[in-house]
Design a protein around this motif. Structure first.
Motif, mmCIF file in Angstrom:
data_model
loop_
_atom_site.group_PDB
_atom_site.id
_atom_site.type_symbol
_atom_site.label_atom_id
_atom_site.label_comp_id
_atom_site.label_asym_id
_atom_site.label_seq_id
_atom_site.Cartn_x
_atom_site.Cartn_y
_atom_site.Cartn_z
ATOM 1 N N THR A 1 -36.772 28.428 -23.981
ATOM 2 C CA THR A 1 -36.250 28.571 -25.337
ATOM 3 C C THR A 1 -37.379 28.900 -26.305
ATOM 4 N N PRO A 2 -37.172 29.870 -27.212
ATOM 5 C CA PRO A 2 -38.196 30.129 -28.236
ATOM 6 C C PRO A 2 -38.493 28.864 -29.038
ATOM 7 N N ALA A 3 -39.759 28.602 -29.277
ATOM 8 C CA ALA A 3 -40.164 27.367 -29.953
ATOM 9 C C ALA A 3 -39.535 27.246 -31.335
ATOM 10 N N GLY A 4 -39.304 28.373 -32.001
ATOM 11 C CA GLY A 4 -38.729 28.343 -33.330
ATOM 12 C C GLY A 4 -37.309 27.829 -33.381
ATOM 13 N N LEU A 5 -36.632 27.753 -32.228
ATOM 14 C CA LEU A 5 -35.254 27.266 -32.180
ATOM 15 C C LEU A 5 -35.179 25.778 -31.866
ATOM 16 N N LEU A 6 -36.309 25.136 -31.650
ATOM 17 C CA LEU A 6 -36.327 23.712 -31.332
ATOM 18 C C LEU A 6 -36.332 22.873 -32.599
ATOM 19 N N SER A 7 -35.930 21.623 -32.468
ATOM 20 C CA SER A 7 -36.075 20.673 -33.569
ATOM 21 C C SER A 7 -37.564 20.380 -33.757
ATOM 22 N N ILE A 8 -37.913 19.814 -34.900
ATOM 23 C CA ILE A 8 -39.314 19.490 -35.164
ATOM 24 C C ILE A 8 -39.835 18.475 -34.144
ATOM 25 N N GLY A 9 -39.007 17.506 -33.790
ATOM 26 C CA GLY A 9 -39.413 16.522 -32.794
ATOM 27 C C GLY A 9 -39.671 17.155 -31.439
ATOM 28 N N GLN A 10 -38.837 18.109 -31.041
ATOM 29 C CA GLN A 10 -39.053 18.814 -29.776
ATOM 30 C C GLN A 10 -40.324 19.651 -29.832
ATOM 31 N N GLN A 11 -40.551 20.303 -30.961
ATOM 32 C CA GLN A 11 -41.781 21.083 -31.115
ATOM 33 C C GLN A 11 -43.012 20.192 -31.003
ATOM 34 N N GLN A 12 -42.929 18.998 -31.543
ATOM 35 C CA GLN A 12 -44.064 18.074 -31.476
ATOM 36 C C GLN A 12 -44.373 17.715 -30.022
ATOM 37 N N ARG A 13 -43.343 17.557 -29.216
ATOM 38 C CA ARG A 13 -43.561 17.239 -27.800
ATOM 39 C C ARG A 13 -44.138 18.433 -27.050
ATOM 40 N N VAL A 14 -43.690 19.644 -27.387
ATOM 41 C CA VAL A 14 -44.266 20.844 -26.773
ATOM 42 C C VAL A 14 -45.752 20.946 -27.109
ATOM 43 N N ALA A 15 -46.078 20.727 -28.383
ATOM 44 C CA ALA A 15 -47.468 20.802 -28.811
ATOM 45 C C ALA A 15 -48.327 19.755 -28.107
ATOM 46 N N LEU A 16 -47.756 18.599 -27.822
ATOM 47 C CA LEU A 16 -48.490 17.558 -27.107
ATOM 48 C C LEU A 16 -48.823 18.008 -25.689
ATOM 49 N N VAL A 17 -47.833 18.570 -25.003
ATOM 50 C CA VAL A 17 -48.091 19.071 -23.642
ATOM 51 C C VAL A 17 -49.187 20.134 -23.675
ATOM 52 N N ARG A 18 -49.093 21.048 -24.623
ATOM 53 C CA ARG A 18 -50.125 22.092 -24.749
ATOM 54 C C ARG A 18 -51.508 21.467 -24.956
ATOM 55 N N THR A 19 -51.584 20.444 -25.798
ATOM 56 C CA THR A 19 -52.858 19.781 -26.063
ATOM 57 C C THR A 19 -53.469 19.208 -24.796
ATOM 58 N N LEU A 20 -52.627 18.682 -23.916
ATOM 59 C CA LEU A 20 -53.117 18.025 -22.705
ATOM 60 C C LEU A 20 -53.401 18.998 -21.568
ATOM 61 N N CYS A 21 -53.292 20.300 -21.847
ATOM 62 C CA CYS A 21 -53.580 21.305 -20.814
ATOM 63 C C CYS A 21 -55.067 21.683 -20.823
ATOM 64 N N GLN A 22 -55.925 20.685 -20.796
ATOM 65 C CA GLN A 22 -57.357 20.925 -20.723
ATOM 66 C C GLN A 22 -58.070 19.626 -20.383
ATOM 67 N N PRO A 23 -59.277 19.707 -19.851
ATOM 68 C CA PRO A 23 -60.092 18.496 -19.724
ATOM 69 C C PRO A 23 -60.630 18.118 -21.093
ATOM 70 N N PHE A 24 -60.857 16.829 -21.323
ATOM 71 C CA PHE A 24 -61.386 16.413 -22.625
ATOM 72 C C PHE A 24 -62.092 15.068 -22.516
ATOM 73 N N ASP A 25 -63.064 14.883 -23.404
ATOM 74 C CA ASP A 25 -63.737 13.594 -23.580
ATOM 75 C C ASP A 25 -63.139 12.837 -24.754
ATOM 76 N N PHE A 26 -62.623 13.596 -25.732
ATOM 77 C CA PHE A 26 -61.948 13.042 -26.902
ATOM 78 C C PHE A 26 -60.701 13.879 -27.159
ATOM 79 N N VAL A 27 -59.604 13.215 -27.499
ATOM 80 C CA VAL A 27 -58.410 13.941 -27.915
ATOM 81 C C VAL A 27 -58.074 13.489 -29.333
ATOM 82 N N LEU A 28 -57.975 14.457 -30.246
ATOM 83 C CA LEU A 28 -57.655 14.206 -31.648
ATOM 84 C C LEU A 28 -56.169 14.459 -31.859
ATOM 85 N N LEU A 29 -55.464 13.460 -32.357
ATOM 86 C CA LEU A 29 -54.020 13.558 -32.548
ATOM 87 C C LEU A 29 -53.716 13.285 -34.014
ATOM 88 N N ASP A 30 -53.355 14.344 -34.757
ATOM 89 C CA ASP A 30 -53.106 14.207 -36.190
ATOM 90 C C ASP A 30 -51.631 13.948 -36.443
#
Length: 219
Positions: free
Chosen positions: A142-171
């Motif tokens: 589904t295009p991201a623009g058709l999701l609710s804001i809460g669903q978009q926030q969860r998509v963005a979280l998954v994207r954030t975790l698609c990398q190795p990290f020493d620190f994760v910043l969550l605003d």
């Protein structure tokens, strides 16, 4: 690897000349010395307008309009060049921005793969399992623009975790999530941080990520 982020006398340029005034007088961050260590969990409590998104942008290198110094293991981040920042953002510091920055015309998977194609950190199966855990796997095409804001926030979280990290910043990572989805998101973030021995730094103006064993800091 980055083991410690140190802020010393940092102050956003917009707050210059406001020492002793709100929001400066009660802050434990601005104009103070702060050490953020790998493997720890922090919640930065802040009122609107006190600079929480600015703090994340300063640490991530998106903005430089501040006085004072920010150090990665003793190295002033102002000295990092393009290649240095690329390395940091690919393998040391992950960011979930408050505004999420999804491309509305791209599908959920396309948005996530834009990040994952740069890091090669997740398999497609892993990504789908993360979406399923957050109960949005049925939105993968589904295009991201058709999701609710809460669903978009969860998509963005998954994207954030698609990398190795020493620190994760969550605003404000759960500003649009209910209690149940907050708990699911928090468990996922904590699990991924524990696997990598990483630190979590989450900002909040109210409801915050349901972290355990966290250090509270007032911005």
């Amino acid at each position: 690897m980055i083991t410690e982020i140190t802020l010393s006398g940092v102050l956003p340029a917009v707050f210059a000349g406001m020492a002793g005034e709100e929001p400066m007088c009660n802050s434990q961050v601005w104009l103070h010395d702060v050490r953020l260590q790998r493997g720890r969990r922090y919640i930065i409590h802040a009122e609107s307008g006190t600079g929480k998104s600015s703090l994340c942008s300063f640490i991530y290198g998106n903005r430089r309009d501040y006085s004072g110094t920010i150090l990665f293991d003793g190295i002033d981040i102002r000295t990092l060049g393009i290649n240095g920042w690329c390395d940091v953002r690919r393998s040391a510091i992950a960011l979930l921005p408050q505004e999420m920055r999804l491309f509305p015309e791209l599908t959920v998977m396309e948005n996530i793969e834009l990040k994952n194609s740069l890091t090669g950190f997740r398999s497609s199966d892993e990504i789908h399992r993360m979406l399923a855990e957050l109960e949005i796997e049925n939105k993968a095409d589904t295009p991201a623009g058709l999701l609710s804001i809460g669903q978009q926030q969860r998509v963005a979280l998954v994207r954030t975790l698609c990398q190795p990290f020493d620190f994760v910043l969550l605003d404000e990572p759960v500003s649009h999530l209910d209690v149940r989805n907050n708990a699911i998101a928090a468990e996922m973030v904590q699990r991924e941080a524990d696997k990598q021995g990483a630190a979590i730094i989450a900002t909040s103006v109210g409801n915050h990520l349901s972290l355990t064993d966290y250090t509270s800091i007032k911005l």
